[in-house]
Design a protein around this motif. Structure first.
Motif, PDB file in Angstrom:
ATOM      1  N   ASP A   1      -1.679  80.571  11.935  1.00  8.91           N
ATOM      2  CA  ASP A   1      -2.358  81.601  12.728  1.00  8.91           C
ATOM      3  C   ASP A   1      -3.813  81.188  12.885  1.00  8.91           C
ATOM      4  OD1 ASP A   1      -3.639  83.869  13.745  1.00  8.91           O
ATOM      5  OD2 ASP A   1      -2.296  85.245  12.674  1.00  8.91           O
TER       6      ASP A   1
ATOM      7  N   ASP B   1      -5.944  82.238  15.059  1.00  5.02           N
ATOM      8  CA  ASP B   1      -6.820  83.361  15.378  1.00  5.02           C
ATOM      9  C   ASP B   1      -7.396  84.001  14.112  1.00  5.02           C
ATOM     10  OD1 ASP B   1      -6.161  82.848  17.993  1.00  5.02           O
ATOM     11  OD2 ASP B   1      -4.993  84.678  18.289  1.00  5.02           O
TER      12      ASP B   1
ATOM     13  N   LEU C   1       2.616  87.895  11.476  1.00  4.87           N
ATOM     14  CA  LEU C   1       1.376  88.309  12.135  1.00  4.87           C
ATOM     15  C   LEU C   1       0.439  89.107  11.236  1.00  4.87           C
ATOM     16  CD1 LEU C   1       2.749  89.371  15.625  1.00  4.87           C
ATOM     17  CD2 LEU C   1       1.656  87.203  14.972  1.00  4.87           C
TER      18      LEU C   1
ATOM     19  N   VAL D   1       0.023  80.980  16.158  1.00  2.00           N
ATOM     20  CA  VAL D   1      -0.726  81.967  16.928  1.00  2.00           C
ATOM     21  C   VAL D   1      -2.043  81.340  17.349  1.00  2.00           C
ATOM     22  CG1 VAL D   1      -1.757  84.267  16.923  1.00  2.00           C
ATOM     23  CG2 VAL D   1       0.274  83.812  15.499  1.00  2.00           C
TER      24      VAL D   1
ATOM     25  N   ILE E   1       1.705  83.943  20.800  1.00  2.00           N
ATOM     26  CA  ILE E   1       2.522  83.544  19.653  1.00  2.00           C
ATOM     27  C   ILE E   1       3.623  82.616  20.138  1.00  2.00           C
ATOM     28  CG2 ILE E   1       4.031  84.387  17.813  1.00  2.00           C
ATOM     29  CD1 ILE E   1       2.566  87.189  18.493  1.00  2.00           C
TER      30      ILE E   1
ATOM     31  N   THR F   1       3.762  87.323  23.999  1.00  2.00           N
ATOM     32  CA  THR F   1       2.417  87.796  24.324  1.00  2.00           C
ATOM     33  C   THR F   1       2.363  89.297  24.071  1.00  2.00           C
ATOM     34  OG1 THR F   1       2.350  86.117  26.049  1.00  2.00           O
ATOM     35  CG2 THR F   1       0.615  87.781  26.084  1.00  2.00           C
TER      36      THR F   1
END
Length: 186
Positions: A16, A18, A49, A160, A165, A177
């Motif tokens: 991830d 982000d 997530l 991500v 994703i 999305t």
């Protein structure tokens, strides 16, 4: 005689970018007899997530889910048993969401059905006083594409970047999305 849950195993690799969260997790998922493959895969996606970068405030865990109606699908509990993060899937009613909002530091709802706009239009105005709440929609065609990845034993990669994703197995890949319907006020 009651039907028993089906056990699924997943080796989950997360990148991830982000949130700067990376890791490999071996998951055991108990799939309730009434749970669909789509819902189970969205649960795994929700785990990927929302896994915290560290476990200083507790671990993110799957709950009994459909077997225990008062629990969310996933939650992060701190060492004292307080709910740090409550994560529900589907389309819970506003009473359930507000009850969770009173118990947890953060509440996330992830809806993935094509009826999400109708559900959201009916409860959106009732949730304006919920600053700790985030509501996301995964487009139905994207969540349904995850069904092809569901197996009893899975190797999954979730990447991500810039809010997009990419969830993949050795044989399939789905781009997801998520759309924010409501963001937390923090």
């Amino acid at each position: 005689m009651a039907l028993k849950a089906t056990i699924h195993k997943a080796q989950l690799q997360i990148a991830d970018m982000d949130r700067h969260v990376y890791g490999e997790h071996n998951l055991t998922i108990a799939r309730h007899p009434s749970e669909t493959d789509e819902r189970m895969m969205v649960r795994i996606l929700a785990y990927a997530l929302h896994i915290p970068a560290d476990e200083l405030r507790g671990r993110l865990e799957f709950t009994k889910g459909l077997s225990e109606v008062d629990d969310p699908d996933l939650w992060q509990l701190d060492l004292t048993g307080e709910v740090v993060h409550w994560i529900d899937l589907g389309q819970p009613d506003e009473r359930r969401i507000m009850k969770a909002h009173g118990r947890a530091e953060q509440v996330t709802v992830i809806s993935y059905a094509s009826s999400t706009p109708v559900w959201w239009s009916q409860i959106e105005s009732k949730l304006t006083r919920a600053p700790k709440l985030a509501v996301w929609q995964i487009p139905a065609e994207q969540s349904q594409a995850l069904i092809a990845m569901a197996e009893r034993s899975m190797q999954l990669q979730v990447m991500v970047q810039d809010g997009i994703i990419q969830m993949s197995t050795p044989n399939a890949s789905v781009e997801i999305t998520p759309q924010a319907l409501k963001l937390r006020a923090d």
